[in-house]
Write a protein that holds these residues in place. Structure first.
Motif: not given
Ligand code: M6R
Length: 364
Positions: A102-104, A107, A155, A243
């Motif tokens: 996960s980037q953040s 999530t 992203s 997106e």
């Protein structure tokens, strides 16, 4: 600060060579001989399989990792979308390892998947960009991707940094499982060290992607095709395009199109083919001839050999550097990012803050 760029997404695409160099520097030993990371504490030789869970672009990075880990480390890997994994409550193998990506690190579904795996007594790894995040706090072992803050909702650099770190992880696991020796590991480190230069060479082709993207921006549907490592890149390309441009796009494994999607093909649908001249090229070429036989407009994104083989037949082509097949995801990621970015600029949509989307999805 966007620097000289119009959008954060553009800045983050251009930053990738330095991001990848930094991430690699953090994942290799000082003498640059081997991969060094906190996941070495896991007994990789004895685990039956690795489960990787993520959402969206992070899931596509996991899909790339599956191919790398199976090929280089001969480790069975299952990949799962977090929102399915957590509610299906699958049985997990004893002594198993579950990794969330996960980037953040926030999530909601990915966090719930991590908590489920912990409750199942899995060893848990959290591959994250934000090291102060909840996932970083709760995972047994934290693996930072070192991408730096990512502002664009779409992203880009976090994806390629994830792929780089997961590739490095695959090399370390291969050593632990006895699949490669010291020389083999050094060769893989040297290979990964070429990625920043290859990405810079691809970024230098931006103008060609901009021209192609202007035509793609006119379409209402688009299809991305790939095989092997290019399959997750096709999925990633379709996600990026939908997106930020709101063009309906689908990513498909090229061998699957004759099982349905080929019915959609007509002259109005651009087909973006991610086709390096690798072991699967001839299969890919025959898939492309099938769609061109139905008036499909193929934009071939390939290396010199691929473009020479098909340039006369296709609608458009862009020639990328020829690379080792394992490195193709880094080069083709830049291609799909630029296609989406310049199509969005051509359409005048809000590139950094597309409608209905948030940077981190903390709702279920
Ligand atoms: O922060 P995460 O990596 O957990 O986010 C996962 C997805 O929400 C994210 O990758 C999303 O798909 C992006 N907007 C894709 O560009």
């Amino acid at each position: 600060d966007k620097g000289q760029h119009r959008h954060f997404m553009a800045k983050e695409i251009h930053e990738q060579p330095s991001v990848i160099a930094r991430a690699l520097g953090a994942w290799i030993s000082d003498d640059r001989q081997r991969i060094a990371c906190a996941a070495e504490a896991v007994d990789w030789a004895r685990i039956p399989r690795l489960t990787i869970v993520a959402c969206g672009t992070a899931f596509y990075a996991a899909h790339v990792a599956k191919v790398w880990m199976e090929r280089v480390a001969r480790l069975p890997v299952e990949i799962e979308i977090a929102s399915e994994f957590r509610y299906r409550e699958p049985p997990l193998p004893a002594r198993g390892v579950t990794m969330v990506v996960s980037q953040s690190g926030e999530t909601a579904d990915t966090l719930a998947a991590l908590r489920y795996a912990k409750a199942q007594r899995q060893v848990t790894l959290g591959l994250v960009n934000v090291t102060t995040s909840t996932i970083a706090r709760e995972a047994d072992i934290v693996l930072p991707i070192h991408a730096g803050p990512e502002i664009g909702v779409a992203s880009t650099k976090a994806f390629t940094a994830m792929v780089l770190c997961l590739s490095a992880l695959a090399v370390m696991i291969a050593r632990k499982r006895g699949e490669i020796d010291g020389a083999g590991e050094r060769a893989h480190v040297d290979l990964l060290s070429t990625v920043p230069r290859l990405m810079s060479e691809t970024i230098a082709l931006e103008g060609q992607f901009e021209a192609l993207a202007r035509d793609i921006a006119e379409a209402s549907d688009a299809l991305f095709l790939g095989r092997g490592l290019m399959f997750p890149l096709a999925l990633e390309g379709a996600l990026k395009l939908k997106e930020i441009t709101y063009i309906h796009a689908e990513g498909y494994a090229a061998g699957e199109i004759k099982h349905g999607p080929i019915a959609l093909v007509d002259e109005a649908t651009p087909i973006i083919a991610l086709a390096p001249h690798d072991a699967l090229f001839e299969k890919m070429a025959s898939n492309l001839r099938e769609v061109m036989g139905r008036k499909g407009r193929v934009a071939l994104i390939g290396d010199g050999a691929a473009c020479r083989a098909m340039a006369d037949e296709v609608w458009r082509s862009v020639t990328l550097p020829a690379v080792d097949p394992l490195l193709a995801p880094f080069v083709y990621a830049v291609a799909v990012q630029f296609i989406a970015y310049h199509a969005a600029v051509a359409k005048g949509t809000d590139v950094d803050q597309p409608r209905n989307l948030a940077k981190s999805v903390t709702v279920e």
